[in-house]
Scaffold this motif. Structure first.
Motif, short mmCIF file in Angstrom:
data_model
loop_
_atom_site.label_atom_id
_atom_site.label_comp_id
_atom_site.label_asym_id
_atom_site.label_seq_id
_atom_site.Cartn_x
_atom_site.Cartn_y
_atom_site.Cartn_z
N ASP A 86 0.88 -1.18 -0.30
CA ASP A 86 -0.12 -0.04 0.15
C ASP A 86 0.85 1.25 0.02
N THR A 87 0.66 2.11 -1.00
CA THR A 87 1.58 3.30 -0.97
C THR A 87 0.81 4.47 -0.33
N GLY A 88 -0.33 4.23 0.23
CA GLY A 88 -0.90 5.23 1.39
C GLY A 88 -1.96 5.96 0.34
N GLY A 89 -2.21 5.55 -1.02
CA GLY A 89 -3.21 6.48 -1.68
C GLY A 89 -4.49 5.95 -1.43
N GLY A 90 -4.49 4.60 -1.31
CA GLY A 90 -5.95 3.90 -1.04
C GLY A 90 -6.88 4.00 -2.07
N ASP A 91 -8.25 3.96 -2.02
CA ASP A 91 -8.98 3.72 -3.13
C ASP A 91 -9.54 5.17 -3.27
N THR A 92 -8.33 5.80 -4.16
CA THR A 92 -8.65 7.14 -4.58
C THR A 92 -8.15 7.47 -5.92
N CYS A 93 -8.63 8.38 -6.72
CA CYS A 93 -8.10 8.74 -8.08
C CYS A 93 -6.83 9.61 -8.00
N GLU A 94 -6.77 10.43 -6.88
CA GLU A 94 -5.90 11.16 -6.64
C GLU A 94 -4.26 10.79 -7.09
N GLY A 95 -3.66 11.28 -8.04
CA GLY A 95 -2.32 10.96 -8.17
C GLY A 95 -2.34 9.77 -9.42
N VAL A 96 -3.47 9.42 -9.68
CA VAL A 96 -3.39 8.19 -10.73
C VAL A 96 -3.58 8.65 -12.26
N ASP A 97 -2.67 8.17 -13.09
CA ASP A 97 -2.76 8.51 -14.50
C ASP A 97 -3.91 8.21 -15.27
N GLU A 98 -4.35 8.84 -16.41
CA GLU A 98 -5.60 8.53 -17.02
C GLU A 98 -4.94 7.31 -17.98
N TRP A 99 -5.89 6.33 -18.21
CA TRP A 99 -5.44 5.43 -19.36
C TRP A 99 -4.87 5.76 -20.81
N VAL A 100 -3.84 5.18 -21.05
CA VAL A 100 -3.41 5.55 -22.59
C VAL A 100 -3.59 4.26 -23.67
N SER A 101 -4.32 4.63 -24.54
CA SER A 101 -4.44 3.56 -25.61
C SER A 101 -3.24 3.12 -26.31
N GLY A 102 -3.09 1.81 -26.38
CA GLY A 102 -1.84 1.24 -26.84
C GLY A 102 -0.90 1.02 -25.76
N GLN A 103 -0.94 1.44 -24.66
CA GLN A 103 0.15 1.31 -23.63
C GLN A 103 -0.12 -0.27 -22.88
N GLN A 104 1.12 -0.90 -22.60
CA GLN A 104 0.99 -2.16 -22.12
C GLN A 104 0.92 -1.93 -20.16
N TYR A 105 -0.21 -2.59 -19.74
CA TYR A 105 -0.10 -2.50 -18.26
C TYR A 105 0.17 -3.69 -17.56
N ASN A 106 0.69 -3.83 -16.34
CA ASN A 106 1.01 -4.78 -15.63
C ASN A 106 -0.19 -5.05 -14.45
N VAL A 107 -0.23 -6.13 -14.14
CA VAL A 107 -1.36 -6.47 -13.08
C VAL A 107 -0.84 -5.80 -11.86
N GLY A 108 -1.89 -4.92 -11.28
CA GLY A 108 -1.73 -4.18 -10.20
C GLY A 108 -1.71 -2.76 -10.67
N ASP A 109 -1.35 -2.66 -11.86
CA ASP A 109 -1.57 -0.95 -12.26
C ASP A 109 -2.92 -0.58 -12.11
N ARG A 110 -2.91 0.99 -11.67
CA ARG A 110 -4.30 1.67 -11.80
C ARG A 110 -4.21 2.74 -12.71
N VAL A 111 -5.27 2.99 -13.28
CA VAL A 111 -5.54 3.91 -14.34
C VAL A 111 -6.88 4.42 -13.90
N THR A 112 -7.13 5.75 -14.21
CA THR A 112 -8.45 6.54 -14.04
C THR A 112 -9.11 6.31 -15.72
N TYR A 113 -10.26 6.09 -15.85
CA TYR A 113 -10.84 6.25 -17.33
C TYR A 113 -12.29 6.63 -17.14
N GLN A 114 -12.65 7.86 -17.89
CA GLN A 114 -13.81 8.17 -17.95
C GLN A 114 -14.61 8.57 -16.62
N GLY A 115 -13.73 8.96 -15.45
CA GLY A 115 -14.09 9.37 -14.28
C GLY A 115 -14.34 8.28 -13.35
#
Length: 381
Positions: free
Chosen positions: A286-315
């Motif tokens: 846990d990085t301390g962010g918890g279940d929040t969108c703060e500081g999480v980048d928007e999903w990028v089309s074509g980018q490869q993501y790893n298991v556990g990565d978090r993104v924001t998408y359409q709110g």
């Protein structure tokens, strides 16, 4: 799991963290699993787009070596998986929730110890848990009222063997222990429960080991298939807890797998450096962010993501799982109640209409007009 491989083989929908360990994996290299095939009825199913042979146990569970699938995780027809799909991609309703393999929330495996377990089996279980606890971010919690959990049972078989559900399977998760199951086998089975397959299934395995099909038991050859859907650029980990020994599923006492230099692969009883690094990559602290969108980048089309990565998408906040994205919550909206309260669990025999909602493995789904299930978010605690 794996060394640096495991870390990377985690990429996008990669389940290929592991290797296959036979339905009766044994800690002694000289102890060979019993035959599969003649007395076992095998059926063909697709997993991650590849055909495998599994044993139908008749209760909605299908067995592949020591891995137990919920039938909703497999399909009768090939499904093309798009590892780069947007987070809101649905799941085909007529195929149930096929191919879904899920992580445990909060890095915590919730378990029940069945009354059938002997005192020795309980001791082995806790020792195996300690191996994961002391070396990785994984934690364990005895169930109180959680909807997703794994039940640890005594199979009654007089062997150092076990089988385990692959990933979270709601209330259907199971680890079946043999009477003589040792710590190494149990540590391996917990790896399956975390969502890991076997190392020799990795697409890069032929660079590091030789497979000898002529020595493999009838009905077990699909357990040595190559998983072409995985992305595993890291180094193959021959020391992984998730790898077969050289004689697992041998039908004639000859090796089924050897290192390239001819070395035998022994049974592993502890986590390797790669297992540890890979698990901490998949289940980050846990990085301390918890279940929040703060500081999480928007999903990028074509980018490869790893298991556990978090993104924001359409709110919404999403987290990458082994085979898709899970919606966690709506950004800037505090979670004050359980969105799954009063919603029934998805049934493989159910008939659903557009707009119907179900819960499945800790998440809320709604059937859309295109006949696909949309993930509406994680159920509350």
């Amino acid at each position: 799991m794996k060394t640096q491989n495991l870390i990377n083989l985690v990429k996008a929908t990669t389940l290929s963290l592991g290797i296959f360990f036979a339905s009766c994996s044994n800690e002694s290299v000289d102890d060979i699993p019993e035959e599969t095939g003649e007395s076992t009825k095998l059926v063909n199913k697709y997993f991650k787009g590849d055909l495998i042979q599994v044993e139908d146990l008749g209760n909605g569970t299908l067995k592949w070596g020591d891995i137990l699938f919920d039938e909703a995780q497999l399909s009768d027809k090939k499904i093309q998986f798009d590892a780069l799909a947007a987070p809101n991609q649905g799941i085909d309703a007529k195929l149930g929730l096929a191919s879904r393999v899920r992580k445990w929330s909060n890095n915590t495996i919730v378990y029940i110890l069945d009354n059938s377990l002997s005192s020795r089996q309980r001791e082995v279980t806790f020792d195996a848990m300690d191996e994961w606890i002391n070396k990785t971010n994984i934690r364990f919690k005895e169930r109180t009222n959680e909807s997703s959990y794994v039940t640890i049972r005594n199979s009654g078989r007089n062997c150092n063997c076990a089988s385990a559900s692959l990933g979270v399977q709601g209330s259907r998760g199971t680890i079946n222990m043999g009477v003589r199951t040792g710590i190494g086998v149990m540590t391996h089975e917990i790896g399956h429960t975390l969502g890991y397959l076997h190392e020799q299934n990795r697409s890069d395995r032929d660079q590091f080991v030789d497979i000898f099909p002529e020595n493999i038991q009838d009905g077990a050859i699909s357990q040595f298939r190559v998983d072409n859907n995985s992305v595993n650029p890291g180094r193959f980990d021959v020391a992984s807890i998730m790898i077969y020994s050289s004689f697992t599923f041998s039908k004639n006492g000859q090796p089924v797998m050897l290192e390239k230099d001819g070395s035998r692969i022994p049974f592993r009883s502890t986590l390797s450096a790669g297992d540890i690094a890979g698990t901490n990559q998949l289940y980050p602290s846990d990085t301390g962010g918890g279940d929040t969108c703060e500081g999480v980048d928007e999903w990028v089309s074509g980018q490869q993501y790893n298991v556990g990565d978090r993104v924001t998408y359409q709110g919404f906040l999403y987290e990458r799982d082994f085979s898709g994205w899970n919606r966690i919550l709506e950004c800037d909206t505090p979670v004050i109640e359980d969105i799954c309260e009063g919603i029934s669990e998805w049934s493989r025999n159910g008939s659903y209409s557009v707009g119907d909602q179900v819960t499945y493995q800790g998440f809320l789904y709604e059937l859309q007009s295109n006949r696909r299930w949309s993930n509406l978010g994680r159920c509350g605690n």
